[in-house]
Design a protein around this motif. Structure first.
Motif, PDB file in Angstrom:
ATOM      1  N   ASP A 130     -48.831  50.360  30.271  1.00  0.00           N
ATOM      2  CA  ASP A 130     -48.896  50.215  28.800  1.00  0.00           C
ATOM      3  C   ASP A 130     -47.675  50.447  28.035  1.00  0.00           C
ATOM      4  O   ASP A 130     -47.540  49.610  26.930  1.00  0.00           O
ATOM      5  N   ALA A 131     -47.117  51.484  28.404  1.00  0.00           N
ATOM      6  CA  ALA A 131     -45.712  51.980  27.847  1.00  0.00           C
ATOM      7  C   ALA A 131     -44.904  50.531  27.919  1.00  0.00           C
ATOM      8  O   ALA A 131     -44.062  50.345  26.841  1.00  0.00           O
ATOM      9  N   GLU A 132     -44.601  50.038  29.478  1.00  0.00           N
ATOM     10  CA  GLU A 132     -43.905  49.059  29.490  1.00  0.00           C
ATOM     11  C   GLU A 132     -44.308  47.655  28.652  1.00  0.00           C
ATOM     12  O   GLU A 132     -43.292  47.062  27.943  1.00  0.00           O
ATOM     13  N   GLY A 133     -45.523  47.332  28.444  1.00  0.00           N
ATOM     14  CA  GLY A 133     -45.990  46.263  27.919  1.00  0.00           C
ATOM     15  C   GLY A 133     -45.617  46.536  26.074  1.00  0.00           C
ATOM     16  O   GLY A 133     -45.078  45.478  25.422  1.00  0.00           O
ATOM     17  N   ARG A 134     -45.864  47.667  25.709  1.00  0.00           N
ATOM     18  CA  ARG A 134     -45.478  48.170  24.377  1.00  0.00           C
ATOM     19  C   ARG A 134     -43.835  47.851  24.012  1.00  0.00           C
ATOM     20  O   ARG A 134     -43.584  47.324  23.252  1.00  0.00           O
ATOM     21  N   ALA A 135     -43.237  48.261  25.283  1.00  0.00           N
ATOM     22  CA  ALA A 135     -41.568  48.092  24.956  1.00  0.00           C
ATOM     23  C   ALA A 135     -41.331  46.617  24.689  1.00  0.00           C
ATOM     24  O   ALA A 135     -40.129  46.312  24.134  1.00  0.00           O
ATOM     25  N   LEU A 136     -42.016  45.736  25.560  1.00  0.00           N
ATOM     26  CA  LEU A 136     -41.631  44.371  25.563  1.00  0.00           C
ATOM     27  C   LEU A 136     -41.817  43.738  24.393  1.00  0.00           C
ATOM     28  O   LEU A 136     -41.402  43.093  23.625  1.00  0.00           O
ATOM     29  N   PHE A 137     -43.205  44.090  23.675  1.00  0.00           N
ATOM     30  CA  PHE A 137     -43.789  43.818  22.515  1.00  0.00           C
ATOM     31  C   PHE A 137     -42.849  44.133  21.483  1.00  0.00           C
ATOM     32  O   PHE A 137     -42.182  43.317  20.417  1.00  0.00           O
ATOM     33  N   GLN A 138     -42.312  45.291  21.358  1.00  0.00           N
ATOM     34  CA  GLN A 138     -41.489  45.651  20.410  1.00  0.00           C
ATOM     35  C   GLN A 138     -40.112  44.972  20.493  1.00  0.00           C
ATOM     36  O   GLN A 138     -39.596  44.644  19.341  1.00  0.00           O
ATOM     37  N   SER A 139     -39.695  44.623  21.520  1.00  0.00           N
ATOM     38  CA  SER A 139     -38.158  43.929  21.582  1.00  0.00           C
ATOM     39  C   SER A 139     -38.500  42.398  21.116  1.00  0.00           C
ATOM     40  O   SER A 139     -37.579  41.874  20.524  1.00  0.00           O
ATOM     41  N   TRP A 140     -39.638  42.038  21.299  1.00  0.00           N
ATOM     42  CA  TRP A 140     -39.926  40.623  20.654  1.00  0.00           C
ATOM     43  C   TRP A 140     -39.956  40.751  19.300  1.00  0.00           C
ATOM     44  O   TRP A 140     -39.533  39.665  18.466  1.00  0.00           O
ATOM     45  N   CYS A 141     -40.806  41.536  18.761  1.00  0.00           N
ATOM     46  CA  CYS A 141     -40.862  41.820  17.220  1.00  0.00           C
ATOM     47  C   CYS A 141     -39.508  42.119  16.627  1.00  0.00           C
ATOM     48  O   CYS A 141     -39.083  41.039  15.683  1.00  0.00           O
ATOM     49  N   GLU A 142     -38.706  42.988  17.372  1.00  0.00           N
ATOM     50  CA  GLU A 142     -37.316  43.018  16.634  1.00  0.00           C
ATOM     51  C   GLU A 142     -36.420  41.659  16.939  1.00  0.00           C
ATOM     52  O   GLU A 142     -35.591  41.397  15.789  1.00  0.00           O
ATOM     53  N   ALA A 143     -36.627  41.059  17.861  1.00  0.00           N
ATOM     54  CA  ALA A 143     -35.862  39.866  17.879  1.00  0.00           C
ATOM     55  C   ALA A 143     -36.307  38.774  16.906  1.00  0.00           C
ATOM     56  O   ALA A 143     -35.546  37.889  16.469  1.00  0.00           O
ATOM     57  N   ALA A 144     -37.484  39.068  16.469  1.00  0.00           N
ATOM     58  CA  ALA A 144     -37.859  38.052  15.369  1.00  0.00           C
ATOM     59  C   ALA A 144     -37.667  38.577  13.929  1.00  0.00           C
ATOM     60  O   ALA A 144     -38.198  37.995  12.994  1.00  0.00           O
ATOM     61  N   GLY A 145     -36.736  39.500  13.729  1.00  0.00           N
ATOM     62  CA  GLY A 145     -36.566  40.183  12.751  1.00  0.00           C
ATOM     63  C   GLY A 145     -37.466  41.042  11.994  1.00  0.00           C
ATOM     64  O   GLY A 145     -37.239  41.480  10.902  1.00  0.00           O
ATOM     65  N   MET A 146     -38.404  41.505  12.648  1.00  0.00           N
ATOM     66  CA  MET A 146     -39.381  42.649  11.990  1.00  0.00           C
ATOM     67  C   MET A 146     -38.926  44.075  12.419  1.00  0.00           C
ATOM     68  O   MET A 146     -38.213  44.289  13.165  1.00  0.00           O
ATOM     69  N   THR A 147     -39.470  45.046  11.487  1.00  0.00           N
ATOM     70  CA  THR A 147     -39.219  46.247  11.745  1.00  0.00           C
ATOM     71  C   THR A 147     -40.476  46.934  12.255  1.00  0.00           C
ATOM     72  O   THR A 147     -41.728  46.652  11.805  1.00  0.00           O
ATOM     73  N   MET A 148     -40.115  48.010  13.147  1.00  0.00           N
ATOM     74  CA  MET A 148     -41.329  48.602  13.945  1.00  0.00           C
ATOM     75  C   MET A 148     -41.702  49.883  13.207  1.00  0.00           C
ATOM     76  O   MET A 148     -40.702  50.624  13.276  1.00  0.00           O
ATOM     77  N   GLY A 149     -42.899  50.110  13.054  1.00  0.00           N
ATOM     78  CA  GLY A 149     -43.281  51.307  12.464  1.00  0.00           C
ATOM     79  C   GLY A 149     -44.459  51.825  13.759  1.00  0.00           C
ATOM     80  O   GLY A 149     -45.059  51.018  14.300  1.00  0.00           O
ATOM     81  N   LEU A 150     -44.532  53.187  13.810  1.00  0.00           N
ATOM     82  CA  LEU A 150     -45.351  53.804  14.704  1.00  0.00           C
ATOM     83  C   LEU A 150     -46.154  55.158  14.163  1.00  0.00           C
ATOM     84  O   LEU A 150     -45.369  55.839  13.823  1.00  0.00           O
ATOM     85  N   ASP A 151     -47.388  55.136  14.245  1.00  0.00           N
ATOM     86  CA  ASP A 151     -47.925  56.218  13.872  1.00  0.00           C
ATOM     87  C   ASP A 151     -48.215  57.209  14.804  1.00  0.00           C
ATOM     88  O   ASP A 151     -48.051  57.119  15.907  1.00  0.00           O
TER      89      ASP A 151
END
Length: 416
Positions: free
Chosen positions: A42-63
């Motif tokens: 799950d942690a690995e999948g999250r990291a991949l998703f975050q990398s894709w989002c950041e490459a798309a110019g988004m900023t990541m928030g985490l609660d």
């Protein structure tokens, strides 16, 4: 100026490539996925998703429940965001699309907007909700439930898996505890794209399910206690058989659901038998009854009837009985405005569609209590889900994501 015309569509090949790339993380044994919540996978999948989002110019928030919020800025700094989201965690023998389509479909919407230079008044956020499945830490939709005020965070942190590991400790171990207070975010609206997990859309040959309602649910965990004894040397009239009690209660759950037709279901999907030996009469059984219906009166009735019947069976067989509710939500009526945006999008794009009731629980069911919410469904082959053989077509995935693109842009208000 970009307008919501029929030609405004996502890149179906890119979406499919993303789905297949995510499926490489936590592969199952039969073509699906085993990426249970708060595991290393799950942690690995999250990291991949975050990398894709950041490459798309988004900023990541985490609660503090590990919910991930990838934000694309809007033109109005005071406008509340429009959310898209689902989950990346899977069942132990899960498919490649349940939940994942909604998250990566949201990412594809953002990528398409970037390609076309589309700007919106409202910010747009893609969300990965933690522990939707509830297979490792019951109940399902745990983190969205905390977000919506249905559970306290302390209670959620204390939920334990079969090995006695707590949600809070595992969230910390995998490194996905954020510092944002859960539920602090305000939403203009939320849309969740999901596979149907049922056979209706495929059977009706419809591209899109416009989800108007969601079924309510009770999960009742039953602990039946008898007495361990040898199966060969214990006379039948001297047995205190917890397994027999479970069998009769399972039949009772079926009969109660059948008596509440139409639009009511009930079954036992989980059970643990102790000591689980071939030649020992079970001294203890723990199982969970799952009742669902979009009718609140029926849902309440099924629970009360089962509890009464189970107590009657236990008394007749001399068994101990404890029933603990471990999952619940009332039937859901999704926001009419958001539902209309989904229906309008399907019609604008020329996709065949029908209104549908969600048979499964989803994060959108909780979020609907705190923000206007709707769901979009696409077909899945033979209605199969929670199974490694779960399958959808690339065309179905693209159509559902096209509809989400249009519904989100209509709601977030294109400005350029």
């Amino acid at each position: 100026m970009t307008t919501l015309g029929q030609n405004l569509k996502i890149d179906g090949d890119r979406l499919w490539d993303s789905l297949m790339e995510m499926a490489k993380i936590g592969p199952g044994i039969a073509g699906g996925n085993n990426r249970q919540t708060l595991t290393d996978e799950d942690a690995e999948g999250r990291a991949l998703f975050q990398s894709w989002c950041e490459a798309a110019g988004m900023t990541m928030g985490l609660d503090t429940m590990g919910n991930m919020f990838a934000t694309r800025a809007g033109e109005d700094p005071d406008a509340l965001p429009v959310y898209m989201g689902s989950h990346l965690d899977t069942q132990p023998t899960g498919g490649k699309y349940d939940g994942v389509l909604g998250v990566l479909g949201g990412l594809e919407v953002i990528r398409t907007m970037n390609d076309l230079g589309v700007k919106t008044k409202h910010p747009i956020v893609v969300t990965n909700w933690t522990n939707e499945e509830g297979t490792r830490f019951a109940p399902a939709m745990l983190a969205s439930g905390v977000f919506a005020g249905k559970h306290t965070q302390d209670w959620a942190y204390g939920r334990e898996d079969a090995e006695g590991k707590s949600f809070g400790a595992e969230l910390k171990r995998v490194g996905w505890v954020g510092d944002e207070a859960v539920g602090a975010r305000k939403m203009h609206a939320m849309f969740e794209l999901h596979i149907e997990q049922g056979p209706i859309l495929e059977a009706e040959k419809k591209d899109i399910g416009v989800v108007t309602h969601g079924q309510g649910l009770w999960w009742l965990q039953c602990t039946v206690t008898g007495k361990d004894a040898h199966t060969g040397s214990t006379p039948m009239n001297m047995r205190v058989n917890a397994g027999l009690g479970m069998a009769r209660m399972t039949e009772a759950a079926h009969e109660i659901a059948m008596a509440h037709q139409p639009h009511a279901v009930g079954a036992v999907g989980h059970c643990d038998v102790y000591p689980n030996s071939r030649n020992v009469i079970p001294g203890k059984v723990v199982f969970t009854v799952d009742f669902r219906t979009p009718d609140l009166e029926k849902l309440t009735s099924m629970r009360s009837q089962f509890e009464a019947k189970a107590a009657e069976i236990a008394e007749e067989l001399g068994l101990g009985l404890e029933i603990e509710p471990v999952g619940h939500f009332d039937p859901v009526t999704f926001d009419p405005g958001c539902v209309s945006a989904v229906r309008n999008a399907a019609e604008r794009l020329g996709y065949s569609h029908m209104d549908i009731i969600s048979g499964a629980g989803h994060d959108a069911c909780w979020i609907n209590d705190v923000a206007p919410t709707a769901m979009i469904m696409c077909p899945c082959v033979d209605g199969l889900s929670h199974n490694e053989a779960e399958d959808i077509s690339q065309e179905w995935a693209a159509a559902g994501t096209d509809v989400m693109l249009h519904a989100v842009l209509e709601t977030a208000e294109i400005v350029a």
